[in-house]
Motif scaffolding. Structure first.
Motif, mmCIF file in Angstrom:
data_model
loop_
_atom_site.group_PDB
_atom_site.id
_atom_site.type_symbol
_atom_site.label_atom_id
_atom_site.label_comp_id
_atom_site.label_asym_id
_atom_site.label_seq_id
_atom_site.Cartn_x
_atom_site.Cartn_y
_atom_site.Cartn_z
ATOM 1 N N GLY A 201 -4.997 8.670 -4.784
ATOM 2 C CA GLY A 201 -4.986 8.802 -6.227
ATOM 3 C C GLY A 201 -4.547 7.257 -6.738
ATOM 4 N N VAL A 202 -4.555 6.230 -5.793
ATOM 5 C CA VAL A 202 -4.202 4.944 -6.092
ATOM 6 C C VAL A 202 -5.493 4.133 -6.502
ATOM 7 C CG1 VAL A 202 -3.026 2.609 -5.433
ATOM 8 C CG2 VAL A 202 -2.280 4.921 -4.649
ATOM 9 N N TYR A 203 -5.412 3.219 -7.733
ATOM 10 C CA TYR A 203 -6.536 2.490 -8.019
ATOM 11 C C TYR A 203 -6.255 0.999 -7.340
ATOM 12 C CZ TYR A 203 -8.333 5.567 -11.605
ATOM 13 O OH TYR A 203 -8.963 6.795 -12.114
ATOM 14 N N ILE A 204 -7.660 0.595 -6.963
ATOM 15 C CA ILE A 204 -7.328 -0.565 -6.094
ATOM 16 C C ILE A 204 -8.263 -1.744 -6.741
ATOM 17 C CG2 ILE A 204 -7.608 -1.610 -3.815
ATOM 18 C CD1 ILE A 204 -7.197 1.331 -2.655
ATOM 19 N N MET A 205 -7.708 -2.891 -6.956
ATOM 20 C CA MET A 205 -8.550 -3.959 -7.261
ATOM 21 C C MET A 205 -8.453 -5.048 -6.273
ATOM 22 S SD MET A 205 -7.995 -6.638 -10.439
ATOM 23 C CE MET A 205 -8.883 -5.449 -11.812
ATOM 24 N N PRO A 206 -9.781 -5.343 -5.336
ATOM 25 C CA PRO A 206 -9.742 -5.935 -4.223
ATOM 26 C C PRO A 206 -9.442 -7.317 -4.703
ATOM 27 C CG PRO A 206 -11.487 -4.454 -4.199
ATOM 28 C CD PRO A 206 -10.787 -4.494 -5.586
ATOM 29 N N TYR B 276 -11.515 0.316 -7.898
ATOM 30 C CA TYR B 276 -11.859 1.174 -6.859
ATOM 31 C C TYR B 276 -10.694 2.425 -6.566
ATOM 32 C CZ TYR B 276 -12.767 3.042 -2.067
ATOM 33 O OH TYR B 276 -12.999 4.070 -0.962
ATOM 34 N N LEU B 277 -11.003 3.695 -6.773
ATOM 35 C CA LEU B 277 -10.373 4.614 -6.381
ATOM 36 C C LEU B 277 -9.958 5.371 -5.321
ATOM 37 C CD1 LEU B 277 -8.062 6.716 -7.945
ATOM 38 C CD2 LEU B 277 -10.126 8.173 -8.464
ATOM 39 N N CYS C 145 -9.081 -4.592 1.413
ATOM 40 C CA CYS C 145 -10.273 -4.076 1.566
ATOM 41 C C CYS C 145 -10.518 -3.434 2.831
ATOM 42 C CB CYS C 145 -11.320 -5.063 1.168
ATOM 43 S SG CYS C 145 -11.817 -5.429 -0.290
ATOM 44 N N ARG C 146 -9.913 -4.085 3.974
ATOM 45 C CA ARG C 146 -10.156 -3.509 5.305
ATOM 46 C C ARG C 146 -9.226 -2.292 5.620
ATOM 47 N NH1 ARG C 146 -6.485 -4.782 9.206
ATOM 48 N NH2 ARG C 146 -5.611 -6.469 8.042
ATOM 49 N N HIS C 147 -8.150 -2.320 4.853
ATOM 50 C CA HIS C 147 -7.258 -0.973 4.912
ATOM 51 C C HIS C 147 -7.878 0.190 4.417
ATOM 52 C CE1 HIS C 147 -4.093 -3.801 6.086
ATOM 53 N NE2 HIS C 147 -3.409 -2.899 6.654
ATOM 54 N N PHE C 148 -8.725 0.161 3.302
ATOM 55 C CA PHE C 148 -9.258 1.067 2.627
ATOM 56 C C PHE C 148 -10.822 1.226 2.868
ATOM 57 C CE2 PHE C 148 -5.566 0.354 0.226
ATOM 58 C CZ PHE C 148 -5.030 1.626 -0.039
ATOM 59 N N GLY C 149 -11.422 0.516 3.612
ATOM 60 C CA GLY C 149 -12.730 0.618 3.902
ATOM 61 C C GLY C 149 -13.567 0.273 2.876
ATOM 62 N N ILE D 111 0.713 -1.216 0.087
ATOM 63 C CA ILE D 111 -0.079 0.036 0.016
ATOM 64 C C ILE D 111 0.869 1.360 -0.145
ATOM 65 C CG2 ILE D 111 -1.764 1.358 1.214
ATOM 66 C CD1 ILE D 111 -2.779 -1.419 2.256
ATOM 67 N N ASN D 112 2.095 1.381 1.051
ATOM 68 C CA ASN D 112 2.628 2.382 1.000
ATOM 69 C C ASN D 112 3.526 2.489 -0.063
ATOM 70 O OD1 ASN D 112 2.302 3.871 3.808
ATOM 71 N ND2 ASN D 112 2.125 1.834 4.274
ATOM 72 N N LEU D 113 4.078 1.409 -0.829
ATOM 73 C CA LEU D 113 4.702 1.803 -2.076
ATOM 74 C C LEU D 113 3.862 2.152 -3.111
ATOM 75 C CD1 LEU D 113 7.464 1.006 -3.815
ATOM 76 C CD2 LEU D 113 6.599 -1.268 -4.213
ATOM 77 N N CYS D 114 2.700 1.902 -3.272
ATOM 78 C CA CYS D 114 1.777 2.506 -4.291
ATOM 79 C C CYS D 114 1.571 4.100 -4.034
ATOM 80 C CB CYS D 114 0.429 1.621 -4.251
ATOM 81 S SG CYS D 114 0.534 0.090 -4.792
ATOM 82 N N PHE D 115 1.424 4.350 -2.675
ATOM 83 C CA PHE D 115 1.495 5.769 -2.205
ATOM 84 C C PHE D 115 2.487 6.645 -2.940
ATOM 85 C CE2 PHE D 115 -1.477 4.743 1.516
ATOM 86 C CZ PHE D 115 -2.529 4.550 0.848
ATOM 87 N N ALA D 116 3.589 6.001 -2.569
ATOM 88 C CA ALA D 116 4.882 6.730 -3.106
ATOM 89 C C ALA D 116 4.937 6.839 -4.417
ATOM 90 C CB ALA D 116 6.156 6.128 -2.316
#
Length: 716
Positions: free
Chosen positions: A598-603, A592-593, A565-569, A540-545
């Motif tokens: 600004g990271v896109y997430i695919m659960p 999911y954005l 999913c739990r981390h991003f609600g 997650i934090n790598l994606c943030f950076a």
């Protein structure tokens, strides 16, 4: 531990571990010392009384009599025997009985101990003891055990000195017991000698009666034999008869020789006759006769004289005529002697034969007498030897009986008291100060030893040195351990209160990009060895950076235990990777954005029963191809390598694999095993991310994290 074995012990690591836990170990040692002080304070003081005795190697005697007891006092075995006697149960029983120790408080069983014994007997199903003889013996055995535990007997090396000591809470009792032991031991030693002397005296007296009777009987037998044979003194009789036999034998031999000589002469005379004087005169047996030789000397002398006168005077000279007359006279005498000899030979021969027969008869009678005398002497000597032997043995027993009687009156002892036991003034134990100090030192050393042992046995990954030397991998970054207030916040990267955390992520991103400048490396897999190492947080934090510079999508490919999913609600029912591969949802429905980053997430989507088969489907590869065209970076959070093979299947489609290791927690063997599995499928491992590093331990670990000053920032 494997790293320690391969690279040698890290002395700095051990010293830092000791330094970090020094106060804890010190506190532990102080607590143990305080507890020891409380326990020791309740212990009763113990006093020790000592006495020294000397076991002599020779017995002091007023008279030079050999003792009746056959002990060699100079041998080591005798000394060791005395040593064992002092510690014997018999001597202990005598001392206990003399001092009535069963009435002493130290040896009286308390009601509490009695109740414990009753409980034990009930537990074992044994009959209870009553005031019987058996219970008294058991009580005595218990007292003997206590007495033996308190008694100490030691010998001084190279000497015959024995030290006897006794421990007791009562100093007077300790001295009394030791002195009683020495006196009882001396008395028992003297008593033992007296008993042996008495036994020897009784035995000698009984033997004297028997020996006296045997002596009298042998003397009577000798006297009766002398009277029966009419013997007064037989000593030398055989020798005298033997001398007579030798003398007669010698005379007989001479007589026989003489007979032989006379018979030779007689045979010659008979051969030539008595008239042939000239022939007889030439026979050696006759001329050798002494009488004939004397006469022949006269004849020779007269013939020489006549020969000399013949040369001087004429035939008619008176001297020559006188010499002729003398010559005729001596020759006539010679013939007369020869005739006389020949006539007397027969007579001498008869006499000599008669003498020889007499001597032969005498020799026979002497031989008979010799046999008779020898037989009497043999019997006499046998009886005499028996008398002398009985008398000698009787006299020896009489002398020994007198010596034993005299020795029995002496009460000398081989045991000499060198140092008598005195009442001790100071207790010998417990040495309270020493015990407290020892407890402190031992507990402190044990604590330090445990710290050192744990440091040596700790084979977890703790620093960049472990990553580079132990794992032979590149160090991509170090992520610090967050405090409890920020662990639940998934967007801590954007929190200004945790700049050190954010900076560590950026450093990780920079290292990753700089290490692969020649390749795009759009597909990035993030995995770990075991669960709970922080691979999802790292992803997650790598994606943030990365999102601050590029367009990024995060895929939760851990369909065994998804947590993105739990981390991003995000709701658990949101479509995701499993739905897209199964064809139940479109790509847009599965994305999911996150507005903040600004990271896109695919659960992960709905958890399938067969995740591995789903990941091997062609639609998964097609999805990756589509995402590579749409996004700059595609980051996949996958399952741990040690749990399942999902990450191995995914790594075949990845450009690089980032391996997350929890600092000071995951063992090297697990990390090496996971890396090995990835290398077996030809995965491109970009490097290691050391996660959840305790900043307070950076001084211990050293290296990568402290290089950037994060520890200093954290402390400030």
């Amino acid at each position: 531990m494997e790293s320690n074995v391969n690279n040698g012990l890290d002395i700095k690591l051990i010293l830092n571990a000791v330094k970090r836990n020094f106060l804890k170990v010190l506190l532990f040692a102080v607590c143990v010392a305080i507890i020891t002080f409380v326990i020791v304070s309740k212990m009763s003081p113990v006093y020790t009384a000592k006495a020294t005795i000397h076991v002599e190697s020779t017995e002091s005697r007023a008279l030079n009599f050999d003792p009746v007891y056959g002990a060699d006092f100079s041998k080591r075995e005798y000394f060791e025997t005395q040593f064992a006697i002092i510690k014997s149960e018999t001597l202990a029983r005598n001392v206990i009985g003399t001092l009535s120790l069963w009435e002493n408080e130290e040896f009286i069983i308390s009601e509490n101990e009695q109740s414990k014994l009753t409980f034990i007997y009930d537990l074992l199903g044994l009959p209870q003891l009553d005031a019987s003889r058996d219970s008294q013996e058991i009580k005595m055995q218990r007292i003997l055990k206590q007495f033996s535990d308190k008694l100490s007997v030691n010998s001084r090396r190279g000497t015959r000195l024995i030290e006897i000591s006794f421990d007791s809470a009562d100093p007077e009792l300790a001295a009394l017991v030791v002195n009683t032991i020495t006196s009882t031991y001396q008395n028992s030693e003297i008593s033992s000698k007296s008993e042996k002397v008495k036994e020897a005296t009784d035995w000698l007296n009984n033997r004297l009666v028997t020996l006296r009777k045997a002596l009298d009987e042998s003397e009577i037998k000798l006297q009766e034999y002398l009277e029966r044979e009419n013997l007064i003194e037989i000593d030398g009789s055989v020798s005298l008869v033997s001398q007579n036999i030798a003398s007669v034998s010698e005379r007989l031999s001479k007589s026989q020789n003489e007979i032989a000589r006379l018979r030779g002469i007689q045979s010659i005379i008979n051969k030539y006759g008595q008239a042939d004087i000239l022939q007889l005169e030439s026979i050696p047996e006759i001329t050798s006769h002494p009488l004939i030789q004397n006469v022949k000397k006269d004849v020779i002398a007269v013939e020489r004289k006549f020969s000399e006168l013949t040369e001087v005077y004429g035939p008619k000279h008176p001297k020559l005529i006188a010499a002729q007359s003398e010559l005729r006279a001596v020759r006539g005498n010679l013939e007369a002697q020869i005739k006389l000899l020949t006539s007397s030979v027969q007579k001498e021969l008869s006499n000599e034969i008669e003498n020889s027969e007499m001597l032969n008869q005498r020799l026979k009678s002497l031989k008979v007498e010799f046999q008779s005398t020898a037989k009497k002497e043999t019997e006499y000597l046998q009886l005499k030897r028996e008398v002398e032997s009985n008398r000698k043995l009787y006299n020896a027993f009489v002398d020994r009986s007198k010596e034993t009687t005299i020795a029995g009156d002496s009460h000398s002892s081989m045991i000499k008291v060198i140092d008598k036991a005195f009442v001790p003034t100071f207790p010998v134990k417990p040495k309270k100060k020493l015990i407290i100090l020892a407890s402190f030192v031992v507990s402190f050393c044990v604590g330090l030893g445990l710290i050192v042992l744990l440091a040596i046995l700790n084979d977890t990954i703790k620093s960049s040195r472990d990553v580079e030397n132990g794992l032979s991998q590149r160090m991509l970054g170090v992520i610090p351990l967050l405090d409890k207030n920020h662990v639940s916040d998934s967007h801590t990267f954007f929190n200004n209160d945790n700049k050190h955390f954010s900076e560590s992520i950026r450093t990780f991103r920079t290292n990753l990009m700089l290490s692969h400048l020649d390749k795009a490396n759009k597909l990035i897999e993030v995995t770990s060895s075991v669960p709970n190492e922080g691979k999802t947080t790292t992803s997650i934090n790598l994606c943030f950076a990365l999102s601050q510079m590029e367009k990024v999508v995060l895929i939760d490919a851990d369909m065994r235990k998804p947590s993105v999913c739990r981390h991003f609600g995000i709701p658990q029912y949101h479509p995701g990777l499993a739905n897209f591969i199964a064809g139940t949802a479109s790509l847009e429905e599965c994305l999911y954005l996150d507005e903040q980053s600004g990271v896109y997430i695919m659960p992960s989507g709905q958890i399938p029963p067969n995740p591995l088969e789903l990941l091997a489907h062609n639609r998964f590869s097609e999805l990756l191809s589509v995402l590579k065209q749409r996004f700059d970076r595609v980051v996949l959070d996958t399952a741990p390598t040690q749990a399942v093979s999902d990450s191995l299947m995914i790594s075949k489609n990845m450009d690089i694999v980032i391996y997350v290791v929890k600092a000071d927690d995951t063992r090297q063997q697990f990390v090496k095993r996971g890396l090995g599995r990835l290398l077996e499928v030809n995965a491109n491992i970009a490097g290691i991310v050391l996660n959840q590093v305790d900043v307070n331990k950076t001084e211990q670990y050293g290296g990568y994290y402290d290089y950037y000053g994060y520890a200093e920032d954290k402390n400030s």
